[in-house]
Write an enzyme that holds these catalytic residues in place. Structure first.
Site, short mmCIF file in Angstrom:
data_model
loop_
_atom_site.label_atom_id
_atom_site.label_comp_id
_atom_site.label_asym_id
_atom_site.label_seq_id
_atom_site.Cartn_x
_atom_site.Cartn_y
_atom_site.Cartn_z
N ASP A 288 8.17 -14.97 5.52
CA ASP A 288 9.44 -15.63 5.78
C ASP A 288 10.55 -14.67 5.39
O ASP A 288 10.32 -13.61 4.78
CB ASP A 288 9.51 -16.96 5.00
CG ASP A 288 10.49 -17.93 5.63
OD1 ASP A 288 10.35 -19.14 5.43
OD2 ASP A 288 11.40 -17.46 6.35
C1 GLC Z 1 14.12 -19.13 7.42
C2 GLC Z 1 13.06 -20.21 7.46
C3 GLC Z 1 11.99 -19.98 8.48
C4 GLC Z 1 12.58 -19.25 9.67
C5 GLC Z 1 12.99 -17.86 9.21
C6 GLC Z 1 13.64 -17.04 10.33
O1 GLC Z 1 14.46 -18.83 6.10
O2 GLC Z 1 12.42 -20.53 6.23
O3 GLC Z 1 11.45 -21.26 8.81
O4 GLC Z 1 11.62 -19.16 10.71
O5 GLC Z 1 13.85 -17.91 8.09
O6 GLC Z 1 14.85 -17.61 10.68
#
Ligand code: GLC
Length: 705
Positions: A288
């Site tokens: 993430d």
């Molecule tokens: C965010 C979220 C995740 C998302 C990623 C990219 O922090 O936790 O669900 O896909 O970043 O945007």
């Protein structure tokens, strides 16, 4: 002389083979694994490190995404989150990656397509209440078309975190409190995104997230520590991922959460032992946003090289926005990492790119926005989904609204706040795309219905209130689940008129202090661009509500966590809800599976054959209008060596019945699927004994040897 000639021949043949080997990866007739090895064998360690790095292009539209450095495009980085929608810019980036780098490896362009791209439809928690995976698959197909025509080939969806704490804002993104619901909607979503051939231009690689147990966030606080038993992992949080892998999910995103002391992004047991060794997953795992760098905050290590090496060794292949995997050569030079570990991660990324057909079709064909977005058939699908997911929680014979000269006052914050109707993760959805509530009610109003602003002359008040867009979704934890504007119910109930309460929210709401003051409640979730028409069709009875709750609604935040598939307590309280509060009713306000219709359905003749394990039930429409009814089959296992929840959803279906019509529904139980459970090591265990099957409030016990 002979030796010299012989050497020349050898060099010539080696160079031909070498050349042939070099070019194998460009040959689409070759098997993917051969192409992967051919390309990998030519890559430098630096090139490998960059393939495992993910950057960002376009303006970051998620305020929760923290950025440390000024982003600049580098053509040898393997993938980008693409926030911009100009296909020509996207294709120019792709051209540079192919023409300006030594090996010409095309880029992946990812984005959070969660519940629509421009045609924003119902949030996932609402989708689950439809108990209709078919309409969800159709809606996801729409999202895949709009996103792929805008140059995206990878979405960070479906989110399948089984959620039981409505204080956590991200309950809106998943499919509720039940593992089977999350598993079946995960499958439908993967089918919708990936279609039957990932090389087709209108498909997206899916990404199941957030692996694993992220929703068990302490006290409903986002990004927090999670203390999860092995039992809960195997029985609750892991099954949706296994289902998605069986369905062919291309990628997985590891979560932000620390799992019992080992953060998910570097948890080797779950990332490698479970995903790879037990389940044979050969796709990509992406972290993430900046999760690898956040290992410092979580008390794992302050050293970026240690953070990176631990994550890669554990099985996390791509580094999203930490910019730490760029330093892999240094990790290898310092002995923190061996190159074969790097190679395995690069193989998975290259395999994904070959599977997507990116080497053959790296560019996106330009289509005008008029032809790309908000097509009539897209709106129709979004509306069907909205209608099937709006939950009727209360109806004191006031709905549906029929003619008989009704003057209706339509009031509330939702009339103007269209972003609230889109919900979080609204991608490129726009408030101006939304068919507003008043417009919808105007469009479909029956003869005899008029609208008034004069509350004294009104015959009925439709009060439309709800959470604002940012009150649910990521980083939107709340210490209460009451609506912030529930005071409006008191304000309008002072007019002594019947009130239809229409609510949008990304979470279960506490209706305890307002339920008695209104005559009907429609919990809409966040239905998206078609809110106005979907609501109108339900309000006027053009459509019959058929949704049922995919998540328990507590009376108050003090009851959390409260969910249907809990284990029995040592002392059973009132009904099957174990334990009692001294100060309030211990049952929930609305249970999992609750939802009203404008007609009535009766279940009868539940039987089960103990030899064939075939169960049957008859369902009848005993009301005066047609309707759809989700059929939820639960299994009870009241005596087991590892105690089981009071009941577990094991299958669901949805039927349409005309007034007076009956249907007999059959469920064939498989003891290894429906009657088994997981032990602490994740082994599926079947124990002979007495079980129960429950459907529509009827229960039958049966014995299995
Ligand atoms: C965010 C979220 C995740 C998302 C990623 C990219 O922090 O936790 O669900 O896909 O970043 O945007």
């Amino acid at each position: 002389m002979f030796r010299f000639r012989w050497t020349l021949c050898v060099i010539f043949f080696v160079s031909i083979f070498a050349q042939a080997d070099d070019s194998i990866y460009r040959d689409s007739n070759q098997p993917i694994e051969k192409r992967v090895e051919s390309l990998l064998s030519q890559m430098t360690l630096k090139e490998k490190a960059m393939q495992l790095t993910q950057g960002r292009i376009g303006k970051n539209d998620n305020p929760n995404n923290i950025e440390k450095t000024k982003q600049r495009f580098n053509p040898i980085i393997g993938s980008y989150i693409c926030f911009q929608t100009d296909v020509n810019i996207r294709n120019e980036y792709q051209r540079r990656a192919i023409e300006e780098t030594r090996l010409g490896i095309p880029l992946l362009f990812a984005y959070d397509v969660i519940h629509g791209f421009r045609t924003v439809y119902q949030i996932s928690l609402g989708q689950a209440c439809s108990f209709n995976t078919n309409i969800v698959e159709q809606a996801v197909r729409v999202a895949a078309k709009e996103a792929s025509q805008t140059g995206i080939n990878w979405t960070f969806s479906p989110m399948i975190d089984v959620a039981r704490d409505p204080r956590w804002g991200r309950v809106s993104e998943g499919y509720g409190e039940d593992p089977l619901l999350n598993a079946d909607f995960c499958r439908a979503t993967i089918r919708g995104y990936q279609g039957d051939d990932l090389t087709k231009p209108d498909t997206l690689a899916s990404c199941m997230k957030h692996y694993v147990g992220y929703s068990e966030s302490l006290a409903g606080i986002d990004y927090a520590y999670t203390d999860i038993s092995e039992r809960a992992m195997w029985d609750t949080y892991l099954p949706p991922y296994k289902a998605g892998i069986e369905e062919g999910a291309a990628t997985i995103m590891s979560g932000f959460n620390d799992i019992n002391g080992i953060p998910a992004v570097c948890h080797q047991f779950y990332l490698t032992e479970v995903l790879r060794n037990r389940w044979g997953f050969d796709g990509v795992v992406v972290s993430d946003w900046a999760a690898i760098r956040q290992l410092k905050n979580q008390g794992f290590s302050k050293n970026p090289l240690v953070q990176g090496a631990a994550s890669l060794i554990a099985g996390n292949d791509i580094d999203m926005m930490s910019e730490i995997y760029m330093r892999i050569p240094k990790m290898v030079n310092q002995g923190l990492l061996t190159e074969d570990v790097v190679d395995e991660a690069v193989r998975r990324v290259l395999r994904l790119k070959f599977r997507l057909g990116l080497f053959e079709n790296p560019f996106t064909e330009w289509v005008s926005e008029k032809d790309r977005y908000l097509q009539p058939e897209y709106m129709e699908i979004a509306e069907k989904l909205a209608v099937e997911s709006i939950v009727l929680l209360k109806n004191e014979n006031i709905l549906p609204v029929t003619a008989s000269n009704k003057k209706i006052a339509v009031v509330g914050n939702l009339l103007d706040d269209h972003d609230a109707l889109l919900g979080f993760w609204s991608a490129h959805g726009r408030g101006e795309d939304v068919i507003g509530i008043q417009d919808g009610l105007d469009l479909y109003k029956p003869n005899g219905i008029t609208f008034t602003d004069d509350l004294d002359e009104a015959d009925m008040i439709v009060l439309c209130i709800g959470e604002e867009q940012k009150m649910s979704g990521e980083n939107a934890s709340r210490s209460t689940i009451k609506l912030h504007n529930e005071y409006l119910v008191d304000q309008y109930s002072s007019y002594q008129k019947p009130i239809v309460l229409v609510v949008t929210a990304g979470r279960p709401i506490s209706y305890q202090s307002i339920e008695s003051k209104v005559d009907a409640i429609l919990h809409m979730w966040q239905p998206g661009v078609v809110t106005g028409t979907a609501l109108a069709k339900i309000l006027y009875g053009i459509e019959n509500p058929s949704a049922k709750l995919a998540m328990t609604f507590p009376r108050t935040v003090g009851q959390i966590p409260i969910f249907y598939n809990r284990n029995q307590s040592a002392r059973v309280g009132n009904g099957d809800w174990s334990g009692l509060y001294q100060d309030i009713e211990s049952t929930p306000m609305y249970e999992f599976g609750y939802g009203l219709s404008y007609t009535s359905f009766t279940y009868s003749n539940l039987v089960i054959n103990e030899d064939t394990l075939e169960a049957q039930v008859t369902i009848s429409n005993t009301g005066d209008r047609s309707g759809k009814e989700p059929i939820l089959w639960f299994v009870l296992d009241p005596e087991a060596s590892i105690t089981q929840p009071i009941k577990k959803l094991k299958s669901f279906d949805k039927v349409f019945l005309k007034p007076g019509e009956s249907k007999t529904i059959t469920l064939s139980l498989d003891k290894n699927i429906h009657l088994s459970y997981f032990d602490f090591q994740g082994n599926s265990i079947f124990e002979a004994g007495t079980f129960g099957i429950e459907v529509g409030g009827l229960t039958k016990t049966f014995k299995v040897d």
